[in-house]
Design a protein around this motif. Structure first.
Motif, PDB file in Angstrom:
ATOM      1  N   ALA A  74      46.218   6.434 -31.867  1.00 17.07           N
ATOM      2  CA  ALA A  74      45.531   7.486 -32.620  1.00 17.07           C
ATOM      3  C   ALA A  74      44.075   7.077 -32.809  1.00 17.07           C
ATOM      4  O   ALA A  74      43.784   6.033 -33.381  1.00 17.07           O
ATOM      5  N   LEU A  75      43.160   7.893 -32.314  1.00 20.45           N
ATOM      6  CA  LEU A  75      41.737   7.616 -32.400  1.00 20.45           C
ATOM      7  C   LEU A  75      41.072   8.611 -33.345  1.00 20.45           C
ATOM      8  O   LEU A  75      41.479   9.775 -33.424  1.00 20.45           O
ATOM      9  N   SER A  76      40.037   8.152 -34.005  1.00 23.22           N
ATOM     10  CA  SER A  76      39.227   9.057 -34.807  1.00 23.22           C
ATOM     11  C   SER A  76      38.292   9.847 -33.888  1.00 23.22           C
ATOM     12  O   SER A  76      38.162   9.546 -32.693  1.00 23.22           O
ATOM     13  N   LYS A  77      37.629  10.847 -34.449  1.00 18.99           N
ATOM     14  CA  LYS A  77      36.721  11.666 -33.649  1.00 18.99           C
ATOM     15  C   LYS A  77      35.565  10.830 -33.116  1.00 18.99           C
ATOM     16  O   LYS A  77      35.143  10.985 -31.962  1.00 18.99           O
ATOM     17  N   GLU A  78      35.048   9.933 -33.942  1.00 21.98           N
ATOM     18  CA  GLU A  78      33.943   9.073 -33.515  1.00 21.98           C
ATOM     19  C   GLU A  78      34.380   8.146 -32.387  1.00 21.98           C
ATOM     20  O   GLU A  78      33.646   7.945 -31.411  1.00 21.98           O
ATOM     21  N   GLN A  79      35.564   7.579 -32.501  1.00 22.99           N
ATOM     22  CA  GLN A  79      36.061   6.689 -31.450  1.00 22.99           C
ATOM     23  C   GLN A  79      36.321   7.449 -30.157  1.00 22.99           C
ATOM     24  O   GLN A  79      36.074   6.933 -29.062  1.00 22.99           O
ATOM     25  N   GLU A  80      36.807   8.666 -30.281  1.00 23.78           N
ATOM     26  CA  GLU A  80      37.043   9.468 -29.080  1.00 23.78           C
ATOM     27  C   GLU A  80      35.725   9.763 -28.359  1.00 23.78           C
ATOM     28  O   GLU A  80      35.662   9.728 -27.119  1.00 23.78           O
ATOM     29  N   GLU A  81      34.673  10.040 -29.112  1.00 28.50           N
ATOM     30  CA  GLU A  81      33.364  10.274 -28.503  1.00 28.50           C
ATOM     31  C   GLU A  81      32.852   9.010 -27.817  1.00 28.50           C
ATOM     32  O   GLU A  81      32.249   9.081 -26.739  1.00 28.50           O
ATOM     33  N   GLN A  82      33.071   7.868 -28.427  1.00 27.03           N
ATOM     34  CA  GLN A  82      32.635   6.614 -27.805  1.00 27.03           C
ATOM     35  C   GLN A  82      33.422   6.319 -26.536  1.00 27.03           C
ATOM     36  O   GLN A  82      32.864   5.814 -25.552  1.00 27.03           O
ATOM     37  N   VAL A  83      34.710   6.628 -26.531  1.00 25.54           N
ATOM     38  CA  VAL A  83      35.520   6.443 -25.319  1.00 25.54           C
ATOM     39  C   VAL A  83      35.008   7.335 -24.199  1.00 25.54           C
ATOM     40  O   VAL A  83      34.867   6.907 -23.046  1.00 25.54           O
ATOM     41  N   LEU A  84      34.700   8.590 -24.518  1.00 23.83           N
ATOM     42  CA  LEU A  84      34.164   9.501 -23.507  1.00 23.83           C
ATOM     43  C   LEU A  84      32.812   9.013 -22.994  1.00 23.83           C
ATOM     44  O   LEU A  84      32.510   9.148 -21.804  1.00 23.83           O
ATOM     45  N   TYR A  85      32.002   8.447 -23.876  1.00 19.37           N
ATOM     46  CA  TYR A  85      30.702   7.923 -23.468  1.00 19.37           C
ATOM     47  C   TYR A  85      30.871   6.765 -22.480  1.00 19.37           C
ATOM     48  O   TYR A  85      30.185   6.713 -21.449  1.00 19.37           O
ATOM     49  N   VAL A  86      31.795   5.854 -22.770  1.00 21.01           N
ATOM     50  CA  VAL A  86      32.038   4.730 -21.856  1.00 21.01           C
ATOM     51  C   VAL A  86      32.543   5.234 -20.505  1.00 21.01           C
ATOM     52  O   VAL A  86      32.124   4.746 -19.446  1.00 21.01           O
ATOM     53  N   GLN A  87      33.424   6.220 -20.524  1.00 21.65           N
ATOM     54  CA  GLN A  87      33.946   6.766 -19.278  1.00 21.65           C
ATOM     55  C   GLN A  87      32.866   7.458 -18.454  1.00 21.65           C
ATOM     56  O   GLN A  87      32.980   7.547 -17.224  1.00 21.65           O
ATOM     57  N   GLN A  88      31.797   7.916 -19.113  1.00 23.63           N
ATOM     58  CA  GLN A  88      30.701   8.556 -18.392  1.00 23.63           C
ATOM     59  C   GLN A  88      29.712   7.551 -17.829  1.00 23.63           C
ATOM     60  O   GLN A  88      29.199   7.735 -16.723  1.00 23.63           O
ATOM     61  N   VAL A  89      29.423   6.487 -18.577  1.00 22.89           N
ATOM     62  CA  VAL A  89      28.382   5.549 -18.142  1.00 22.89           C
ATOM     63  C   VAL A  89      28.920   4.500 -17.170  1.00 22.89           C
ATOM     64  O   VAL A  89      28.132   3.863 -16.462  1.00 22.89           O
ATOM     65  N   VAL A  90      30.221   4.290 -17.128  1.00 25.01           N
ATOM     66  CA  VAL A  90      30.815   3.320 -16.199  1.00 25.01           C
ATOM     67  C   VAL A  90      31.481   4.099 -15.069  1.00 25.01           C
ATOM     68  O   VAL A  90      32.305   4.977 -15.311  1.00 25.01           O
ATOM     69  N   SER A  91      31.110   3.776 -13.854  1.00 23.50           N
ATOM     70  CA  SER A  91      31.633   4.487 -12.691  1.00 23.50           C
ATOM     71  C   SER A  91      32.194   3.491 -11.689  1.00 23.50           C
ATOM     72  O   SER A  91      31.843   2.301 -11.692  1.00 23.50           O
TER      73      SER A  91
END
Length: 355
Positions: free
Chosen positions: A173-190
């Motif tokens: 279970a992730l908070s909204k802030e953590q979910e945004e950070q996860v999406l950010y990592v998935q975008q910047v790492v390829s």
């Protein structure tokens, strides 16, 4: 515009086209040149503000060549010869394909556990000496961006909770802030896998060049550890189990050896059949314990060789480098597009007003 009419007073169908001359366009632009110039300057200003508010982004890549197929017993070379001298048969180790194909690596790199792992890793900025977590680095730089300021104004209060919570075993279970950070990592790492050459390229784009190179290397470390753990997990469990069995068999063998030696010391001159039968029974127990111990020892060595065989190899072709130049944004292009868009917007408004 010249319109021809028929005898009934209606315009002819073939004459409905509107004729636009270059002189009319030039006249329109000349009359509205001040408005167009104003729109151009406004777009230029807005584009410049937006472009220079965007932080520099630095890209770093690491290129590796993974082992596509695991080797069988025939490919063990010297290990197979040494095992043969020890009396270990490796014919049961047949060749097998990779447990995880390289084309599945992007799926691993886009997983939530991967992003959470990177968020906890320490990074050091170019102008700083103290290491902070990637999560703290993201929070620091997101607050400086335009979108971060707007987001903080719209939602000043953040949800409580500093880490992921496990509501049930295996459920994250992730908070909204953590979910945004996860999406950010998935975008910047390829990650990119070239099927023709078999080369895997891992990249990271971040506001700091040192952090970008560090994250690219950390992503590679996670991938290699994940693939290695996946392929060797069963073999490691087998080694752990055999270690326990070998220790138990060794104790049994030593106890049987002590019992046989003690019996023979106490009965050096055997005349009674009952004593001979007892010695045969103790000796049989000793031989059984010895055979079991030797068999388990061979299996343990075989399992260790199997772990070595199934461990994948990742050959680094180009290590992660600290970039010297930014990769984006291209501020000149942003300003030009904004200025042209502002001029076109004014032209469209003036055309609508003229109608």
């Amino acid at each position: 515009m010249e319109v021809k009419q028929t005898d009934s007073g209606l315009p002819a169908p073939e004459d409905k086209a509107i004729e636009i001359r270059l002189a009319d366009i030039w006249t329109f632009l000349r009359r509205n040149r001040l408005w167009i110039l104003a729109g151009f300057l406004v777009g230029f200003t807005v584009g410049a503000i937006y472009a220079f508010r965007k932080p520099n982004q630095y890209s770093s890549q690491v290129t590796v060549m993974p082992e596509v197929q695991a080797k069988g017993a025939g490919g063990l070379g010297n290990l197979g010869s040494l095992a043969g001298l020890a009396g270990i048969n490796l014919e049961g180790l047949s060749a097998s394909s990779d447990a995880i194909r390289p084309d599945l690596y992007p799926t691993v790199m886009q997983s939530v556990p991967f992003a959470l792992h990177l968020l906890k890793q320490p990074v050091t900025e170019r102008d700083q000496q103290k290491a902070i977590s990637l999560q703290a680095f993201i929070e620091k730089h997101s607050s400086k961006s335009v979108l971060g300021l707007i987001g903080s104004w719209l939602s000043p209060s953040k949800e409580e909770g500093t880490g992921p919570r496990l509501s049930n075993p295996g459920v994250l279970a992730l908070s909204k802030e953590q979910e945004e950070q996860v999406l950010y990592v998935q975008q910047v790492v390829s990650i990119n896998y070239d099927k023709k050459t078999g080369i895997v390229t891992i990249g990271a784009i971040l506001p700091d060049p040192v952090v970008a190179a560090t994250v690219a290397q950390q992503a590679l470390d996670y991938l290699t550890n994940y693939i290695t753990g996946y392929r060797t997990e069963k073999a490691h469990k087998e080694v752990e189990f055999l270690n326990k069995q070998v220790n138990s068999a060794r104790n049994r063998y030593q106890q049987a050896e002590i019992s046989l030696s003690g019996f023979r010391d106490r009965n050096r001159n055997l005349f009674m059949n009952t004593a001979k039968i007892e010695e045969q029974r103790i000796q049989a127990e000793f031989l059984l314990a010895q055979e079991l111990y030797n068999s388990l020892t061979k299996q343990l060595e075989l399992a260790k060789i199997k772990v070595q065989e199934q461990t994948p190899v990742f050959k680094i072709l180009n290590p992660a480098q600290v970039p010297l130049r930014k990769s984006k944004p291209s501020r000149t292009i942003i300003i030009i597009i904004a200025a042209v868009a502002g001029a076109l917007l004014v032209i469209g408004i003036q055309l609508i007003r003229k109608q």
